[in-house]
Design a protein around this motif. Sequence first.
Motif, short mmCIF file in Angstrom:
data_model
loop_
_atom_site.label_atom_id
_atom_site.label_comp_id
_atom_site.label_asym_id
_atom_site.label_seq_id
_atom_site.Cartn_x
_atom_site.Cartn_y
_atom_site.Cartn_z
N VAL A 22 0.85 -1.19 0.00
CA VAL A 22 0.00 0.00 0.00
C VAL A 22 0.88 1.24 0.00
N VAL A 23 0.51 2.24 -0.81
CA VAL A 23 1.25 3.50 -0.89
C VAL A 23 0.26 4.66 -0.91
N GLY A 24 0.79 5.86 -0.63
CA GLY A 24 0.03 7.09 -0.84
C GLY A 24 -1.19 7.24 0.03
N VAL A 25 -1.15 6.82 1.30
CA VAL A 25 -2.31 6.96 2.18
C VAL A 25 -2.53 8.45 2.50
N THR A 26 -3.75 8.90 2.26
CA THR A 26 -4.07 10.32 2.38
C THR A 26 -5.46 10.48 2.99
N ASP A 27 -5.61 11.49 3.86
CA ASP A 27 -6.94 11.81 4.36
C ASP A 27 -7.65 12.70 3.35
N VAL A 28 -8.95 12.50 3.21
CA VAL A 28 -9.75 13.34 2.32
C VAL A 28 -11.00 13.78 3.07
N PRO A 29 -11.61 14.90 2.64
CA PRO A 29 -12.81 15.39 3.33
C PRO A 29 -13.91 14.34 3.37
N GLY A 30 -14.77 14.47 4.39
CA GLY A 30 -15.88 13.53 4.55
C GLY A 30 -15.52 12.34 5.39
N ASP A 72 -4.08 21.19 7.70
CA ASP A 72 -4.04 21.04 6.27
C ASP A 72 -4.57 19.66 5.87
N THR A 73 -5.37 19.61 4.84
CA THR A 73 -5.86 18.33 4.32
C THR A 73 -4.82 17.72 3.39
N GLY A 74 -4.69 16.41 3.45
CA GLY A 74 -3.84 15.71 2.51
C GLY A 74 -2.37 15.67 2.86
N LEU A 75 -2.00 16.03 4.08
CA LEU A 75 -0.62 15.95 4.53
C LEU A 75 -0.47 14.86 5.58
#
Length: 396
Positions: free
Chosen positions: A157-165, A393-396
């Motif tokens: 798994v790579v690139g785990v990111t939080d997103v709105p919602g 910040d979102t996505g960090l």
Amino acid sequence: MKNPLLGLIAAALLLGGCAHPSSTLPLRGTGDLGVVVERATGTLQLIESSTRTSLARIDGLGDLSHASVVFSRDQRYAYVFGRDGGLTKVDLLLQQVDKRVIQAGNSIGGAISQDGSLIAVGNYEPGGVKVFDAVSLALIADIPATPLADGSRNSRVVGVTDVPGQRFIYSLFDTGETWLLDFSQGNDPQITRFENIGNQPYDALLTPEGRYYIAGLFGENGMAKIDLWHPERGVERILEDYGRGEQKLPVYKMPHLEGWTLAGDQAFVPAVGHHQVLVLDSTTWQQTDAIDVAGQPIFVMARPDARQIWVNFAHPDNHQVQVIDSETHQIIATLEPGPAVLHMEFTARGDQLWLSVRDGGEIQVWDPYTLKQIASLPADSPSGIFFSSRAHDTGL
């Protein structure tokens, strides 16, 4: 007759004073703090940007050779994702490890949910994502990735990111997928799978408003874009000339896609295998320019006012940093901070740029307006620098 309530209050104050005497740790806020990863020793150095000083060194964090950090929404706690599968919660005020769990054999970063209650960790071994309670680090969900065709293991798994919602998104390197986890209805997530996104997605970024998730492809040219406002539209391939297939140079270090930057309606992107920074129209995702630079760029970062773009490089050019004018695309400065500049981080309002000089054993602080160095702190093989302002910040 004495008031018994007053006696209880006095006893509580006495016990609190014994635990943490005020002379040991002064009263302070957390918004001015940050951490520097010292990868060789498995330690964090706690820093304060206003005074440009080091406050403490925190040890016992395991293998930090590819560590990343996120922060609680109150900015008191740092969550450190170690390469050894360790998830460590660090108390920035008490300057010590609060909790630590070994949750996998090999992990590659993670994210904190929109409401700050969940921590998601992406794992190479065993392949999948585990989600933890941010307060206790108790396991909330274990989501295995797709098994390989031969059944030998699950995809990395790579690139785990939080997103709105109250969602997380990530990609599966070995099976060419992106998964969207929705925790908005509770701790049993709804999973949306996007298949056949491309060969070997290796990292990803989220645009600042949280709309577009873009995964880079290690095994072929191009990138995969998902519009999270309209996930039903599926995956769109963009930048078909971007990637490894046509590179003219050996790639010494793959750029992290979170090292992309947006400045107005422009995206500045490190070119893989080329001595260039690409410029894209962030509304159409079409390339508009290519800026020749000193080496293979790794991080391409905008000053918070978007007026400058700062770039560092892979070996053998990683002793340099270049500054680009975001309007004219001209290089306005070539700096030589020292050997092996690994990471850069602006303070939230952009008055300082901190950078790690791994082989020089120091952290440097620069004024990005005068382009002058203003401070230096010793550090043991420093790599990532993370300020607590990232909490918002979102996505960090």
